[in-house]
Write an enzyme that holds these catalytic residues in place. Sequence first.
Site, short mmCIF file in Angstrom:
data_model
loop_
_atom_site.label_atom_id
_atom_site.label_comp_id
_atom_site.label_asym_id
_atom_site.label_seq_id
_atom_site.Cartn_x
_atom_site.Cartn_y
_atom_site.Cartn_z
N ASP A 189 -10.74 4.75 0.97
CA ASP A 189 -9.24 3.97 0.95
C ASP A 189 -9.34 2.71 0.46
O ASP A 189 -9.28 1.72 1.06
CB ASP A 189 -8.71 3.90 2.39
CG ASP A 189 -7.10 3.56 2.56
OD1 ASP A 189 -6.54 3.52 1.09
OD2 ASP A 189 -6.71 3.25 3.62
N ALA A 191 -11.26 -0.73 7.54
CA ALA A 191 -10.14 -1.60 8.38
C ALA A 191 -8.63 -1.41 7.98
O ALA A 191 -8.66 -1.27 6.66
CB ALA A 191 -10.52 -3.17 8.37
N PRO A 192 -7.68 -1.55 8.92
CA PRO A 192 -7.70 -1.91 10.06
C PRO A 192 -8.03 -0.54 11.06
O PRO A 192 -7.87 -0.72 12.36
CB PRO A 192 -6.42 -2.34 10.63
CG PRO A 192 -5.69 -1.63 9.75
CD PRO A 192 -6.35 -1.46 8.31
N CYS A 211 -2.85 2.97 -1.70
CA CYS A 211 -1.32 2.59 -1.34
C CYS A 211 -0.50 2.03 -2.36
O CYS A 211 0.37 1.05 -2.37
CB CYS A 211 -1.19 1.97 -0.01
SG CYS A 211 -1.98 0.45 -0.05
N GLY A 214 -6.85 2.63 11.18
CA GLY A 214 -5.92 3.98 11.62
C GLY A 214 -6.37 5.22 11.18
O GLY A 214 -6.46 5.99 11.78
N LYS A 215 -6.95 5.07 9.78
CA LYS A 215 -7.36 6.53 9.42
C LYS A 215 -8.86 6.77 10.09
O LYS A 215 -9.13 8.17 10.22
CB LYS A 215 -7.88 6.47 7.88
CG LYS A 215 -6.32 6.16 6.99
CD LYS A 215 -6.66 6.11 5.36
CE LYS A 215 -5.26 5.85 4.81
NZ LYS A 215 -4.89 4.53 5.39
#
Length: 451
Positions: free
Chosen positions: A352, A282-283, A405, A285-286
């Site tokens: 991620d 989530a959310p 990130c 994008g990847k």
Amino acid sequence: MELIKPVLEIPQDSNLDINGLASREVAWQVLLAVAAGAYANIAMERELSRNALRPGDRGLATELAYGSIRRRLTLDYWLNQLGKVSTSKQNPLLRWLLHIGLYQLLFIERIPPAATINTTVEIAKKYGISSLAPVVNGILRTAHRIQQSGQSLIIPSQLNFQLSVTHSLPAWLTNNLLIWRNQSGLEVFTVASNNSPPIDLRINPLRASREQVIANFIQQGIQVYPLPELSQAVQISGRVGNLKILPGFKAGHWCVQDRAAQWIGSLVNVRPGHRVLDACAAPGGKSTHLAELMGNVGEIWAVDRSKGRLDRINNNAQRLGLTIINTLLANGITLAHQKPEWYQAFDRILIDAPCSGLGTLSRHPDARWRIEEDKIRQLIEVQCELLKTLVLFLKPGGRLVYATCTINPEENERQVMNLLENTSNLSCVFQQTRWPSLTYGNGFFAAVFQS
């Protein structure tokens, strides 16, 4: 501490004079909500939905709110020297209203000082703190005189405190940045972290070409340009209001995704027909990016602990016309017990991982005030457990990408070392930290492992 100079610009079609009261009111309400515990982006969406502002005024409200939140420590420092009552003891309505006014005086070029002072006083009168309107007027006029005269505030004696106040960073983060990057590196970091981030889009090649999307935007008077390092990426120039009404959104021609996140997707190196696990999805994008790169051929499992966030993945996949994404409500740490049949079943795995998010402070203006060192230590334990569990699902010859990130070495390079020390059949073929910048966007770390 050097006197802060105005550095930011705002949309050309914003109401900069007293008639633009609504934008300031929206920004103030966002600050009050964040101070009460709301997340800045959620508070911003809620206030914008309640107020019908034209695009330029939406942009102004966003800049005032997010900029004031980023610069909270700097603004408090000014107020503590200009006022008789410390900000910690001020009426919250007054404190956050003064932040909105002072931010305009110090950081935005095009707003006339008189308009800033007048609108801030008018809001005080309108919302039940009219008795404090003379305080608002006096503090802002004094700040403007100091700024115009070239005077300086009292300078903190310790370097780390000077940098913390000047760049509006928590003391613990300032201390760490000095260790990780030294003073010059810290100042480069803060330039990226204290300015408004660009809006990056990722083109869906299954629905449109980049050239077609650019042409459609230009036809609507919106300037966009391609990002050369990424074949699907474009950047929008300036603020454009509600993105969902822009050309191509409903048709699934594009989605919003920072360029750094698009870089992570490219490192996974997927191919049509691959079986892919996106373990902290989530959310989404990847996940959707990987599906596009696979030509919508193969199988992707998007795993997350939040049902609401998984619903967003399904909705985005539907809008983009992607049918190979399956979602699973689960905790990646315990996934081996829930899905033993997934042992060595995936060609590609993307982790991620949940992290401190120190690379995304410009995009998440309140993050710097929410992150605590104790929480980071807990996140490091979670990251370690995720890697230890999810590597079991990688096929021999497969590829695993670990991404965060953040720019914290303990969450990045140290985790790579830990995994390699405890896993015999894995090699790290690439790792890089990209610090936040105008070129790379958000700060990200990525490590690529080969089985």
